[in-house]
Design a protein around this motif. Structure first.
Motif, mmCIF file in Angstrom:
data_model
loop_
_atom_site.group_PDB
_atom_site.id
_atom_site.type_symbol
_atom_site.label_atom_id
_atom_site.label_comp_id
_atom_site.label_asym_id
_atom_site.label_seq_id
_atom_site.Cartn_x
_atom_site.Cartn_y
_atom_site.Cartn_z
ATOM 1 N N ALA A 50 0.847 -1.193 0.000
ATOM 2 C CA ALA A 50 0.000 0.000 0.000
ATOM 3 C C ALA A 50 0.885 1.247 0.000
ATOM 4 O O ALA A 50 1.962 1.244 -0.613
ATOM 5 N N ALA A 51 0.461 2.298 0.677
ATOM 6 C CA ALA A 51 1.140 3.592 0.608
ATOM 7 C C ALA A 51 2.591 3.521 1.050
ATOM 8 O O ALA A 51 2.933 2.864 2.031
ATOM 9 N N ILE A 52 3.458 4.216 0.298
ATOM 10 C CA ILE A 52 4.879 4.330 0.622
ATOM 11 C C ILE A 52 5.116 5.675 1.294
ATOM 12 O O ILE A 52 4.752 6.726 0.761
ATOM 13 N N LEU A 53 5.729 5.647 2.479
ATOM 14 C CA LEU A 53 5.910 6.843 3.295
ATOM 15 C C LEU A 53 7.296 7.462 3.163
ATOM 16 O O LEU A 53 7.489 8.636 3.476
ATOM 17 N N GLY A 54 8.261 6.669 2.724
ATOM 18 C CA GLY A 54 9.624 7.159 2.569
ATOM 19 C C GLY A 54 10.418 6.189 1.718
ATOM 20 O O GLY A 54 10.043 5.020 1.585
ATOM 21 N N ALA A 55 11.533 6.647 1.142
ATOM 22 C CA ALA A 55 12.313 5.774 0.261
ATOM 23 C C ALA A 55 13.677 6.370 -0.029
ATOM 24 O O ALA A 55 13.889 7.586 0.095
ATOM 25 N N THR A 56 14.597 5.495 -0.436
ATOM 26 C CA THR A 56 15.895 5.928 -0.927
ATOM 27 C C THR A 56 16.475 4.821 -1.787
ATOM 28 O O THR A 56 15.891 3.741 -1.904
ATOM 29 N N ILE A 57 17.627 5.107 -2.402
ATOM 30 C CA ILE A 57 18.316 4.128 -3.246
ATOM 31 C C ILE A 57 19.779 4.041 -2.809
ATOM 32 O O ILE A 57 20.393 5.054 -2.458
ATOM 33 N N LEU A 58 20.325 2.831 -2.856
ATOM 34 C CA LEU A 58 21.745 2.608 -2.590
ATOM 35 C C LEU A 58 22.296 1.762 -3.721
ATOM 36 O O LEU A 58 21.769 0.687 -4.014
ATOM 37 N N MET A 59 23.371 2.248 -4.363
ATOM 38 C CA MET A 59 24.011 1.498 -5.436
ATOM 39 C C MET A 59 25.243 0.798 -4.907
ATOM 40 O O MET A 59 25.956 1.311 -4.036
ATOM 41 N N ALA A 60 25.520 -0.401 -5.404
ATOM 42 C CA ALA A 60 26.726 -1.122 -5.027
ATOM 43 C C ALA A 60 27.939 -0.295 -5.406
ATOM 44 O O ALA A 60 28.008 0.289 -6.484
ATOM 45 N N GLY A 61 28.903 -0.214 -4.487
ATOM 46 C CA GLY A 61 30.096 0.568 -4.756
ATOM 47 C C GLY A 61 29.953 2.027 -4.424
ATOM 48 O O GLY A 61 30.906 2.799 -4.522
ATOM 49 N N ARG A 62 28.746 2.433 -3.997
ATOM 50 C CA ARG A 62 28.531 3.823 -3.623
ATOM 51 C C ARG A 62 28.390 3.907 -2.110
ATOM 52 O O ARG A 62 27.931 2.992 -1.456
ATOM 53 N N LYS A 63 28.731 5.048 -1.533
ATOM 54 C CA LYS A 63 28.690 5.169 -0.087
ATOM 55 C C LYS A 63 27.307 5.520 0.433
ATOM 56 O O LYS A 63 26.827 4.935 1.398
ATOM 57 N N LYS A 64 26.653 6.495 -0.171
ATOM 58 C CA LYS A 64 25.368 6.904 0.400
ATOM 59 C C LYS A 64 24.538 7.646 -0.621
ATOM 60 O O LYS A 64 25.052 8.457 -1.390
ATOM 61 N N TYR A 65 23.195 7.366 -0.602
ATOM 62 C CA TYR A 65 22.258 8.105 -1.450
ATOM 63 C C TYR A 65 21.007 8.414 -0.667
ATOM 64 O O TYR A 65 20.585 7.624 0.157
#
Length: 249
Positions: free
Chosen positions: A234-249
Motif C-alpha cells: 500500500a502507501a509508501i511513506l519514505g524511500a531511498t536508493i543505494l548502489m553497489a560501490g557507492r557510499k550513500k544516497y
C-alpha cells in the motif's frame, strides 16, 4: 553568452546527468514502480520512460517484469511470479479488478499508464501537494560489509522493504510481439524482502552487504511501505536508493 559560461553550464548538466545515471537520488520526490513485460508490444515506450525517470534523478524508479504475458510466445527473462503477485496486491489496494501493462504505481497510492513522463511527474507532484508524498526520511549507506539503513520519525506503522535491482541490461527478444528487438531495461527488480517493522520512531537497521550482489551494476531501493489487511502493498511513506560501490544516497 561567453564560451566559458556555456562550457560551465554544459559541464554542470553532464555531471548532473552522470549522477542520475549512477542511481543517485538524495531526496526523492516519489516512488514510481513500473510493471512491464518483454512480451508486451505496448511496453517498450514505458521502459524508455522508466529510463528517463532514472536519468531525471529525483524519484525512486523501479521496474517489475511480470509473467502473465509469457504465453504469447516469449518468456520474459526478467519476469517472476513474485513481481506479478506484487502488482495484483496493488490492484487489491487500489480497488481494481485486474491488472495491465505498462502500469506505473506512484507512491503505492495511485496508478497511471507507464508511457507518459509528464503525466507521471504531474502525479508525483500532485501527491506531494496533497500530503501523500514521502514524508519520512530514509537513508542508506555501506558501512564496511553491511548496509546501514536509517529511518526517521513519523506517524503510523510500516514495513521496511528492500527491492534489489540490476542497474541496466539489454535483452535480445527473438519471439513474441517484440521479436527481433534488442530491449534495454533499467532498475529491474529481481528480489523483494521485508527486513523490519517501523512504528513511528526513528530506527536503524543493518543488513549483510553481500545481499547487494557481486556485480557493481546492482543496487537496492529501501521503501518504507504500509500494507493492507491481507499484507498487500500500500502507501509508501519514505524511500531511498543505494548502489553497489557507492557510499550513500
Amino acid at each position: 553568452m561567453p564560451f566559458r559560461s556555456i562550457s560551465l553550464v554544459l559541464l554542470a548538466s553532464l555531471l548532473s546527468a552522470g549522477a542520475a545515471l549512477g542511481g543517485e537520488v538524495r531526496a526523492p520526490k516519489g516512488v514510481v514502480e513500473l510493471f512491464t513485460s518483454q512480451g508486451c508490444s505496448s511496453c517498450p515506450p514505458a521502459d524508455g520512460t522508466l529510463r528517463d525517470l532514472v536519468v531525471q534523478g529525483d524519484v525512486v524508479a523501479l521496474s517489475y517484469h511480470v509473467d502473465y504475458w509469457n504465453y504469447l510466445g516469449w518468456t520474459d527473462t526478467l519476469s517472476s511470479r513474485e513481481n506479478t503477485e506484487r502488482q495484483y496486491g496493488y490492484a487489491k489496494t487500489l480497488g481494481r479488478s485486474g491488472v495491465y501493462t505498462p502500469q506505473a504505481i506512484i507512491n503505492g497510492r495511485e496508478h497511471v499508464k507507464g508511457t507518459d513522463l509528464s503525466v507521471i511527474n504531474d502525479k508525483v507532484k500532485g501527491l506531494n501537494d496533497s500530503g501523500k508524498g514521502l514524508d519520512v526520511p530514509v537513508t542508506a549507506a555501506m558501512r564496511g560489509d553491511e548496509i546501514e539503513i536509517e529511518i526517521g520519525e513519523g506517524k503510523g506503522q510500516a514495513d521496511v522493504v528492500v527491492a534489489y535491482f540490476t542497474k541496466r541490461q539489454q535483452v535480445e527478444v527473438t519471439k513474441g510481439e517484440n521479436s527481433g528487438k534488442t530491449m534495454e531495461y533499467w532498475h529491474s527488480v529481481y528480489d523483494v524482502q521485508s527486513v523490519g517493522t517501523w512504528s513511528g520512531q526513528s530506527m536503524k537497521l543493518n543488513l549483510p552487504g553481500k545481499l547487494m550482489g557481486k556485480s557493481k551494476k546492482d543496487g537496492c531501493a529501501i521503501l518504507l511501505q504500509t500494507s493492507g489487511a491481507g499484507g498487500e502493498p500500500a502507501a509508501i511513506l519514505g524511500a531511498t536508493i543505494l548502489m553497489a560501490g557507492r557510499k550513500k544516497y
